[in-house]
Design a protein around this motif. Structure first.
Motif, PDB file in Angstrom:
ATOM      1  N   ARG A 172      44.490  20.359  30.489  1.00  0.00           N
ATOM      2  CA  ARG A 172      44.660  21.673  29.861  1.00  0.00           C
ATOM      3  C   ARG A 172      43.448  22.576  30.039  1.00  0.00           C
ATOM      4  NH1 ARG A 172      47.235  21.540  24.106  1.00  0.00           N
ATOM      5  NH2 ARG A 172      48.321  23.369  24.893  1.00  0.00           N
ATOM      6  N   ARG A 173      42.426  22.079  30.725  1.00  0.00           N
ATOM      7  CA  ARG A 173      41.263  22.918  31.017  1.00  0.00           C
ATOM      8  C   ARG A 173      41.495  23.838  32.215  1.00  0.00           C
ATOM      9  NH1 ARG A 173      36.500  18.359  30.403  1.00  0.00           N
ATOM     10  NH2 ARG A 173      36.382  18.355  28.122  1.00  0.00           N
ATOM     11  N   ILE A 174      42.606  23.624  32.931  1.00  0.00           N
ATOM     12  CA  ILE A 174      42.905  24.472  34.081  1.00  0.00           C
ATOM     13  C   ILE A 174      43.115  25.892  33.579  1.00  0.00           C
ATOM     14  CG2 ILE A 174      44.482  24.883  36.001  1.00  0.00           C
ATOM     15  CD1 ILE A 174      45.191  21.903  35.861  1.00  0.00           C
ATOM     16  N   ARG A 175      42.336  26.807  34.071  1.00  0.00           N
ATOM     17  CA  ARG A 175      42.357  28.169  33.562  1.00  0.00           C
ATOM     18  C   ARG A 175      43.601  28.936  33.995  1.00  0.00           C
ATOM     19  NH1 ARG A 175      36.065  30.116  34.529  1.00  0.00           N
ATOM     20  NH2 ARG A 175      35.094  28.523  33.214  1.00  0.00           N
ATOM     21  N   ALA A 176      44.016  29.840  33.154  1.00  0.00           N
ATOM     22  CA  ALA A 176      45.060  30.831  33.458  1.00  0.00           C
ATOM     23  C   ALA A 176      46.453  30.248  33.660  1.00  0.00           C
ATOM     24  CB  ALA A 176      44.668  31.652  34.689  1.00  0.00           C
ATOM     25  N   VAL A 177      46.636  28.969  33.366  1.00  0.00           N
ATOM     26  CA  VAL A 177      47.970  28.411  33.508  1.00  0.00           C
ATOM     27  C   VAL A 177      48.177  27.319  32.466  1.00  0.00           C
ATOM     28  CG1 VAL A 177      47.180  26.744  35.244  1.00  0.00           C
ATOM     29  CG2 VAL A 177      49.610  27.317  35.105  1.00  0.00           C
ATOM     30  N   ASN A 178      49.356  27.336  31.848  1.00  0.00           N
ATOM     31  CA  ASN A 178      49.708  26.288  30.901  1.00  0.00           C
ATOM     32  C   ASN A 178      50.316  25.129  31.685  1.00  0.00           C
ATOM     33  OD1 ASN A 178      50.258  24.958  28.455  1.00  0.00           O
ATOM     34  ND2 ASN A 178      52.373  25.702  28.519  1.00  0.00           N
ATOM     35  N   VAL A 179      49.708  23.972  31.581  1.00  0.00           N
ATOM     36  CA  VAL A 179      50.139  22.834  32.382  1.00  0.00           C
ATOM     37  C   VAL A 179      51.039  21.887  31.593  1.00  0.00           C
ATOM     38  CG1 VAL A 179      49.352  20.845  33.728  1.00  0.00           C
ATOM     39  CG2 VAL A 179      48.049  22.964  33.777  1.00  0.00           C
ATOM     40  N   VAL A 180      50.676  21.605  30.361  1.00  0.00           N
ATOM     41  CA  VAL A 180      51.421  20.665  29.529  1.00  0.00           C
ATOM     42  C   VAL A 180      51.862  21.350  28.248  1.00  0.00           C
ATOM     43  CG1 VAL A 180      51.329  18.466  28.282  1.00  0.00           C
ATOM     44  CG2 VAL A 180      50.131  18.716  30.475  1.00  0.00           C
ATOM     45  N   ASP A 181      53.134  21.231  27.925  1.00  0.00           N
ATOM     46  CA  ASP A 181      53.670  21.734  26.654  1.00  0.00           C
ATOM     47  C   ASP A 181      53.696  20.595  25.644  1.00  0.00           C
ATOM     48  OD1 ASP A 181      54.098  24.273  27.664  1.00  0.00           O
ATOM     49  OD2 ASP A 181      56.132  23.793  28.349  1.00  0.00           O
ATOM     50  N   ILE A 182      53.365  20.915  24.415  1.00  0.00           N
ATOM     51  CA  ILE A 182      53.396  19.930  23.328  1.00  0.00           C
ATOM     52  C   ILE A 182      54.485  20.358  22.347  1.00  0.00           C
ATOM     53  CG2 ILE A 182      52.104  18.832  21.479  1.00  0.00           C
ATOM     54  CD1 ILE A 182      49.562  19.406  23.024  1.00  0.00           C
TER      55      ILE A 182
END
Length: 240
Positions: free
Chosen positions: A73-83
């Protein structure tokens, strides 16, 4: 595909890109994203931790999952994993190559009309292995599912091209299917039928004899009566 898109590649060595630039991720985060991509309905945190770190205690596995999630989730500018409550899901904004090629395989088996002009790209996608080099136990079944999908899709594509009289793509699709599962007879039969349709009787007979020798050597069985009759109608096959 938008240029500012996040892409997850699983049909090759793992790669995550954003805005066309490769993003380096620790192994734990890679495994997390790969697992979620293969389980599109999401996975409960506890089950996910146990699957990814089966040799760890529940406490250690949960800690590893939190670390991997933080890294992803540290990848900037993009949501990678939804909780969603206790479940984790790969964000629907992530373009996954496996998902695209899988959908192409479904469309192939439903019948393509018209047949694709860029058939070589389609065959290349279906020829790729799922996460080559990874040895995770949870990949065993997923690889089997993928192999079954792609061999059926390639055989279907080969049969459709053969029916249309487009023999080169028919041969390429059948040969790709044979590379996935050399034991299956269907792809070998497509190759023989194409050779016969082109008038290459010697090539058809050689393919039959090579396959017959392969089955005898590996399994001590013979090709089906259907396949044998296919070649015998053109030229008698001497019994050995």
């Amino acid at each position: 595909m938008s240029i500012n898109s996040a892409c997850l590649e699983l049909l090759k060595p793992f790669e995550f890109t954003y805005d066309s630039k490769r993003v380096s991720l620790p192994l734990g985060a890679q495994r997390l994203l790969a697992f979620l991509a293969l389980n599109s309905d999401g996975t409960h945190r506890t089950a996910l931790a146990e699957e990814l770190w089966p040799d760890c205690t529940p406490f250690r596995a949960a800690a590893n999952l939190r670390s991997a999630l933080c890294q992803a989730r540290r990848i900037r500018a993009v949501n990678v994993v939804d909780i969603v409550g206790p479940r984790l899901l790969l964000s629907c904004s992530i373009n996954v190559d496996l998902h695209r090629v899988w959908e192409s395989g479904r469309q192939i088996m439903a019948g393509l009309d018209p047949l694709p002009v860029e058939w070589d790209e389609l065959i290349a996608g279906l020829s790729r292995e799922l996460l080559p080099g990874w040895a995770e136990d949870w990949l065993i079944v997923e690889r089997e599912r993928w192999d079954q999908m792609r061999v059926y899709a390639l055989e279907s594509l080969g049969q459709q091209f053969q029916t249309a009289g487009q023999y080169l793509p028919a041969l390429q699709a059948a040969l790709a299917a044979m590379a996935v599962d050399p034991m299956r007879e269907t792809a070998h039969r497509i190759v023989i039928e194409v050779h016969i349709a082109e008038g290459n009787i010697a090539s058809a007979v050689k393919r039959y004899q090579d396959y017959r020798s392969f089955l005898e050597r590996e399994l001590k069985v013979a090709p089906s009566r259907q396949m044998t009759q296919l070649v015998q109608e053109m030229i008698p096959i001497r019994s050995e």
